[in-house]
Design a protein around this motif. Structure first.
Motif, PDB file in Angstrom:
ATOM      1  N   ILE A  10      -1.117   2.669  -1.566  1.00  0.00           N
ATOM      2  CA  ILE A  10      -0.048   2.279  -2.493  1.00  0.00           C
ATOM      3  C   ILE A  10      -0.331   0.903  -3.074  1.00  0.00           C
ATOM      4  O   ILE A  10      -0.138   0.664  -4.269  1.00  0.00           O
ATOM      5  N   ALA A  11      -0.804  -0.022  -2.222  1.00  0.00           N
ATOM      6  CA  ALA A  11      -1.142  -1.357  -2.711  1.00  0.00           C
ATOM      7  C   ALA A  11      -2.268  -1.276  -3.738  1.00  0.00           C
ATOM      8  O   ALA A  11      -2.235  -1.952  -4.776  1.00  0.00           O
ATOM      9  N   GLY A  12      -3.270  -0.441  -3.488  1.00  0.00           N
ATOM     10  CA  GLY A  12      -4.361  -0.272  -4.449  1.00  0.00           C
ATOM     11  C   GLY A  12      -3.891   0.319  -5.762  1.00  0.00           C
ATOM     12  O   GLY A  12      -4.301  -0.123  -6.843  1.00  0.00           O
ATOM     13  N   ILE A  13      -3.009   1.307  -5.690  1.00  0.00           N
ATOM     14  CA  ILE A  13      -2.490   1.929  -6.916  1.00  0.00           C
ATOM     15  C   ILE A  13      -1.645   0.939  -7.705  1.00  0.00           C
ATOM     16  O   ILE A  13      -1.731   0.880  -8.945  1.00  0.00           O
ATOM     17  N   VAL A  14      -0.858   0.152  -7.015  1.00  0.00           N
ATOM     18  CA  VAL A  14      -0.044  -0.863  -7.702  1.00  0.00           C
ATOM     19  C   VAL A  14      -0.955  -1.865  -8.408  1.00  0.00           C
ATOM     20  O   VAL A  14      -0.722  -2.226  -9.569  1.00  0.00           O
ATOM     21  N   GLY A  15      -2.001  -2.298  -7.740  1.00  0.00           N
ATOM     22  CA  GLY A  15      -2.956  -3.210  -8.365  1.00  0.00           C
ATOM     23  C   GLY A  15      -3.633  -2.579  -9.573  1.00  0.00           C
ATOM     24  O   GLY A  15      -3.846  -3.242 -10.594  1.00  0.00           O
ATOM     25  N   PHE A  16      -3.986  -1.293  -9.466  1.00  0.00           N
ATOM     26  CA  PHE A  16      -4.600  -0.573 -10.577  1.00  0.00           C
ATOM     27  C   PHE A  16      -3.665  -0.538 -11.788  1.00  0.00           C
ATOM     28  O   PHE A  16      -4.065  -0.855 -12.910  1.00  0.00           O
ATOM     29  N   VAL A  17      -2.408  -0.160 -11.544  1.00  0.00           N
ATOM     30  CA  VAL A  17      -1.446  -0.005 -12.640  1.00  0.00           C
ATOM     31  C   VAL A  17      -1.184  -1.341 -13.325  1.00  0.00           C
ATOM     32  O   VAL A  17      -1.220  -1.434 -14.564  1.00  0.00           O
ATOM     33  N   PHE A  18      -0.894  -2.391 -12.546  1.00  0.00           N
ATOM     34  CA  PHE A  18      -0.613  -3.690 -13.151  1.00  0.00           C
ATOM     35  C   PHE A  18      -1.806  -4.208 -13.947  1.00  0.00           C
ATOM     36  O   PHE A  18      -1.659  -4.697 -15.073  1.00  0.00           O
ATOM     37  N   TRP A  43      -7.137  -4.874  -4.171  1.00  0.00           N
ATOM     38  CA  TRP A  43      -5.793  -4.806  -3.582  1.00  0.00           C
ATOM     39  C   TRP A  43      -5.811  -3.955  -2.309  1.00  0.00           C
ATOM     40  O   TRP A  43      -5.106  -4.251  -1.352  1.00  0.00           O
ATOM     41  N   PHE A  44      -6.612  -2.886  -2.286  1.00  0.00           N
ATOM     42  CA  PHE A  44      -6.740  -2.057  -1.089  1.00  0.00           C
ATOM     43  C   PHE A  44      -7.299  -2.882   0.065  1.00  0.00           C
ATOM     44  O   PHE A  44      -6.788  -2.845   1.181  1.00  0.00           O
ATOM     45  N   ILE A  45      -8.350  -3.642  -0.210  1.00  0.00           N
ATOM     46  CA  ILE A  45      -8.975  -4.473   0.829  1.00  0.00           C
ATOM     47  C   ILE A  45      -8.014  -5.572   1.285  1.00  0.00           C
ATOM     48  O   ILE A  45      -7.914  -5.861   2.481  1.00  0.00           O
TER      49      ILE A  45
END
Length: 134
Positions: A10-18, A43-45
């Motif tokens: 979820i953190a990775g997807i949020v970083g991707f979207v923003f 963001w995933f890391i």
């Protein structure tokens, strides 16, 4: 483990979207996609590292472990036993010995010494005046 992986994704997807939303306005489509994928990985890391640090701070978790020693180590310091030892017999003996001693008529009331100043009142007034001037 499943919850931690979900949080990281979820953190990775949020970083991707923003990153994609803020990058698409000023860059080409492919450049924005590249930067968004890179942000997703970062963001995933970062979420993984944050979970690892929090787990190291809070200590190991015991999840249904049958090992009694590990369970006791986990619960150590969380339970406070406020019960006092049973001393009723000793207390009763002490009270009986005190009451038998008092029956003899040896009771003497406490006479504390009186707090009376032996100094002259004029000297005390002079000392107070001296202290208030400074």
């Amino acid at each position: 483990m499943k919850g931690k992986l979900r949080f990281n994704l979820i953190a990775g997807i949020v970083g991707f979207v923003f990153t994609f939303i803020f990058s698409i306005r000023n860059n080409l489509w492919m450049t924005s996609m590249y930067r968004a994928l890179l942000a997703c990985a970062i963001w995933f890391i970062l979420a993984f590292l944050m979970n690892w640090v929090l787990a190291a701070i809070t200590g190991p978790r015991v999840d249904g472990s049958d090992d009694a020693e590990m369970q006791n180590a986990h619960e150590r310091g969380t339970v406070l036993d406020l019960s006092t030892p049973d001393e009723d017999r000793e207390l009763m003996d002490l009270i009986q010995s005190e009451s038998s001693r008092k029956e003899g008529g040896d009771f003497v009331p406490l006479n504390p010494p009186k707090l009376v100043s032996t100094k002259d009142p004029e000297e005390l007034a002079k000392a107070v005046r001296h202290l208030t001037e400074e």
